[in-house]
Design an enzyme around this catalytic site. Sequence first.
Site, mmCIF file in Angstrom:
data_model
loop_
_atom_site.group_PDB
_atom_site.id
_atom_site.type_symbol
_atom_site.label_atom_id
_atom_site.label_comp_id
_atom_site.label_asym_id
_atom_site.label_seq_id
_atom_site.Cartn_x
_atom_site.Cartn_y
_atom_site.Cartn_z
ATOM 1 N N ASN A 7 0.870 -1.179 0.000
ATOM 2 C CA ASN A 7 0.000 0.000 0.000
ATOM 3 C C ASN A 7 0.902 1.223 0.000
ATOM 4 O O ASN A 7 1.437 1.620 1.029
ATOM 5 C CB ASN A 7 -0.887 -0.030 1.246
ATOM 6 N N LYS A 14 3.046 0.799 3.282
ATOM 7 C CA LYS A 14 2.759 -0.279 4.237
ATOM 8 C C LYS A 14 2.839 -1.603 3.495
ATOM 9 O O LYS A 14 2.457 -1.665 2.320
ATOM 10 C CB LYS A 14 1.346 -0.116 4.802
ATOM 11 N N ARG A 90 -2.604 -1.966 -3.427
ATOM 12 C CA ARG A 90 -3.776 -1.114 -3.249
ATOM 13 C C ARG A 90 -3.659 0.042 -4.249
ATOM 14 O O ARG A 90 -2.626 0.711 -4.316
ATOM 15 C CB ARG A 90 -3.801 -0.551 -1.839
ATOM 16 N N HIS A 179 -12.724 3.266 0.213
ATOM 17 C CA HIS A 179 -12.725 2.191 1.233
ATOM 18 C C HIS A 179 -13.426 0.944 0.697
ATOM 19 O O HIS A 179 -13.930 0.126 1.473
ATOM 20 C CB HIS A 179 -13.474 2.605 2.520
ATOM 21 N N LEU A 208 -15.643 3.435 10.085
ATOM 22 C CA LEU A 208 -15.367 4.688 10.795
ATOM 23 C C LEU A 208 -13.943 4.667 11.326
ATOM 24 O O LEU A 208 -13.641 3.947 12.281
ATOM 25 C CB LEU A 208 -16.367 4.860 11.955
ATOM 26 N N GLY A 211 -10.394 8.229 8.218
ATOM 27 C CA GLY A 211 -11.322 8.525 7.126
ATOM 28 C C GLY A 211 -12.535 7.635 7.353
ATOM 29 O O GLY A 211 -12.378 6.499 7.784
ATOM 30 N N ARG A 240 -11.205 15.853 7.858
ATOM 31 C CA ARG A 240 -12.003 16.261 6.688
ATOM 32 C C ARG A 240 -13.393 16.701 7.125
ATOM 33 O O ARG A 240 -13.980 16.092 8.023
ATOM 34 C CB ARG A 240 -12.148 15.110 5.695
ATOM 35 N N ASP A 283 -8.395 12.588 17.044
ATOM 36 C CA ASP A 283 -8.482 11.218 17.558
ATOM 37 C C ASP A 283 -9.615 11.101 18.581
ATOM 38 O O ASP A 283 -9.686 11.883 19.538
ATOM 39 C CB ASP A 283 -7.139 10.840 18.196
ATOM 40 N N GLY A 333 -15.062 2.408 14.573
ATOM 41 C CA GLY A 333 -16.169 1.436 14.546
ATOM 42 C C GLY A 333 -15.868 0.197 15.367
ATOM 43 O O GLY A 333 -16.746 -0.353 16.036
ATOM 44 N N GLU A 334 -14.593 -0.246 15.348
ATOM 45 C CA GLU A 334 -14.225 -1.478 16.069
ATOM 46 C C GLU A 334 -13.985 -1.236 17.555
ATOM 47 O O GLU A 334 -14.166 -2.142 18.366
ATOM 48 C CB GLU A 334 -12.950 -2.081 15.459
ATOM 49 N N ASN A 335 -13.531 -0.026 17.896
ATOM 50 C CA ASN A 335 -13.052 0.194 19.273
ATOM 51 C C ASN A 335 -13.909 1.092 20.146
ATOM 52 O O ASN A 335 -13.764 1.080 21.363
ATOM 53 C CB ASN A 335 -11.638 0.799 19.227
ATOM 54 N N GLU A 384 -8.064 -5.057 5.249
ATOM 55 C CA GLU A 384 -7.907 -4.716 3.839
ATOM 56 C C GLU A 384 -6.759 -5.493 3.194
ATOM 57 O O GLU A 384 -6.842 -5.870 2.032
ATOM 58 C CB GLU A 384 -7.714 -3.204 3.692
HETATM 59 P P1 ADP Z 1 -7.265 5.002 9.062
HETATM 60 O O1 ADP Z 1 -8.473 5.608 8.410
HETATM 61 O O2 ADP Z 1 -6.092 5.941 9.111
HETATM 62 O O3 ADP Z 1 -6.936 3.601 8.589
HETATM 63 P P2 ADP Z 1 -8.116 3.705 11.511
HETATM 64 O O4 ADP Z 1 -9.171 2.873 10.897
HETATM 65 O O5 ADP Z 1 -6.911 3.029 12.041
HETATM 66 O O6 ADP Z 1 -7.664 4.900 10.576
HETATM 67 O O7 ADP Z 1 -8.792 4.544 12.665
HETATM 68 C C1 ADP Z 1 -8.042 5.447 13.422
HETATM 69 C C2 ADP Z 1 -8.945 6.100 14.428
HETATM 70 O O8 ADP Z 1 -9.563 5.105 15.252
HETATM 71 C C3 ADP Z 1 -8.181 6.968 15.414
HETATM 72 O O9 ADP Z 1 -8.015 8.250 14.922
HETATM 73 C C4 ADP Z 1 -9.066 6.949 16.627
HETATM 74 O O10 ADP Z 1 -9.955 8.052 16.529
HETATM 75 C C5 ADP Z 1 -9.879 5.696 16.503
HETATM 76 N N1 ADP Z 1 -9.573 4.745 17.606
HETATM 77 C C6 ADP Z 1 -8.586 3.825 17.668
HETATM 78 N N2 ADP Z 1 -8.623 3.156 18.852
HETATM 79 C C7 ADP Z 1 -9.680 3.674 19.541
HETATM 80 C C8 ADP Z 1 -10.268 3.418 20.823
HETATM 81 N N3 ADP Z 1 -9.765 2.505 21.636
HETATM 82 N N4 ADP Z 1 -11.334 4.156 21.170
HETATM 83 C C9 ADP Z 1 -11.842 5.098 20.359
HETATM 84 N N5 ADP Z 1 -11.351 5.376 19.150
HETATM 85 C C10 ADP Z 1 -10.284 4.690 18.740
#
Ligand code: ADP
Length: 397
Positions: A7, A14, A90, A179, A208, A211, A240, A283, A333-335, A384
Site C-alpha cells: 500500500n 505499508k 492497493r 474504502h 469509521l 477517514g 475532513r 483522535d 467502529g471497532e473500538n 484490507e
Molecule cells: P485510518 O483511516 O487511518 O486507517 P483507523 O481505521 O486506524 O484509521 O482509525 C483510526 C482512528 O480510530 C483513530 O483516529 C481513533 O480516533 C480511533 N480509535 C482507535 N482506537 C480507539 C479506541 N480505543 N477508542 C476510540 N477510538 C479509537
Amino acid sequence: MNVLVINCGSSSLKYQLIDSESEAVLAKGLCERIGIDGRLVYQKAGLDKEITDAPMPSHKEAIQLVLDALTNDKTGAIKSLKEVDAIGHRVVHGGEKFASSAVITDDMIKAIEECNELAPLHNPANLIGIRVCQELMPGVPNVAVFDTAFHQTMPPKAYLYGLPVEYYNKYKVRRYGFHGTSHSFVSKRAIEFLGLDKDNSKVIVCHLGNGSSISAVVNGKCVDTTMGLTPLEGLIMGTRSGNIDPAIMEYVGKKENLDLAGIMNVLNKKSGLLGLSGGVSSDMRDLEAAAEGGNQNARNALDVLAYQVTKFVGGYVAAMNGVDAIVFTAGIGENDGNLRKAVVANLGYLGICLDEDANKKRGEDIVISTPDSKVKVAVIPTNEELAICRDTVALVK
Ligand code: ADP
C-alpha cells in the site's frame, strides 16, 4: 502461495507478506518519510518490531529495503524472493474503468494513469509501487485492487450529482466512493457471520476510522456510499469536513482571504473532528477524554459524528427499503463502544436494542444487538490487506 501486499502512499508504504493458504501474516511493517530521510519498520510474526533509520530517497530504495528485510538471514520471513508468488497493490482510484481487481499489464498501467487526475496524491504513488515491484521482481505477477471498484455497482441515481450533465460526460464528475476493499470484505463477512442469505440481504457497513464512509449493500452489491468524487464527501472525519454547503467555500474564502487551494486545505486537513473540537484532536480517544473533562467543543464533535452516522444509516434503510444488518468497522467502529451506543440508541424504530456487555468486547467478530432485536448489529474488524491478498490469489492462480 505467498503474497506481498503493498500500500504505497506519497511518502510512506505499508506492506504485509501473507501465506494465502493459512492466511497468516508472515511479516509486516512500513516505510516512513520516503524522500525525506527514511525509516523502516519490520516485524516478523512472533518477533519484536525492528525499527531502522535508513536512507530512502525514493520508493525504489524503500521497497528494496523491505525485500532485504523479508529475506534477511536472521529475521527474514522467507529465504529468497523466489518465495514471493504474487504482489497485490492497493490502488486508490480506478475511475469507471475498473469494477474489480485486475492483473497488471502495460495497458492497465495506462488505464490507471488516466485515473491519476481523480486522485492526484494517491494514484501516482500507487503506480510507482507497481513499477518498482516489476523492476525488482521481474516475472512475479502484480495485481491492482482498487478502493473504488466495489462501489461501481451503484446506480446512476446514487452516483450522479445535481450538476450540469456535461461535467459527467466530459470530466466524469460523479460519485465513486472509497474504502471499497473494506466495505466489500466486511459486508461479505457479515453475510457469512450473521448467517444471512447472500442473494436476499441488505447490509449497512459503517467504516469509521480516520477517514470514514458508510455503504449500503444489497445482495452483496454496493448500491450507495457516502464518499464521492473524492474522499472529502460524506461524514465528518478526523480532519475532513465531510458534507458542507458548497457556498461556504466562497463565503469563508472572502472573509479569510483564502484562494481555492487554501480552502481545500482547510476542508481536508483542518476541519472534521479536529477543526470542530477547536484543535483538541482528530483522535476519538482524545476527544472523549476532553469531553469528559468538560470541553464542550470536544463534546459537540463527538455528537456531530454520532448524529451524522445515525442519519446516513436511516437514509440507507430508506434507500434499501429495509435492512438486515448494520455493521461497524475500522478504528472507531471497532473500538469505540460509546459511539456505537450513541448511534444504536436512535435505532429503536428498527426494533434494535443494544447488548451492553457485548458492546464492551473488542478484537473479534461480535453481535452487539440483543437476541430479540429485529435487525442485527455487529462489529466486524476489517482487514484490507487480507482482502487484497485474496483478490490477488483469485486472479493469479
Ligand atoms: P485510518 O483511516 O487511518 O486507517 P483507523 O481505521 O486506524 O484509521 O482509525 C483510526 C482512528 O480510530 C483513530 O483516529 C481513533 O480516533 C480511533 N480509535 C482507535 N482506537 C480507539 C479506541 N480505543 N477508542 C476510540 N477510538 C479509537
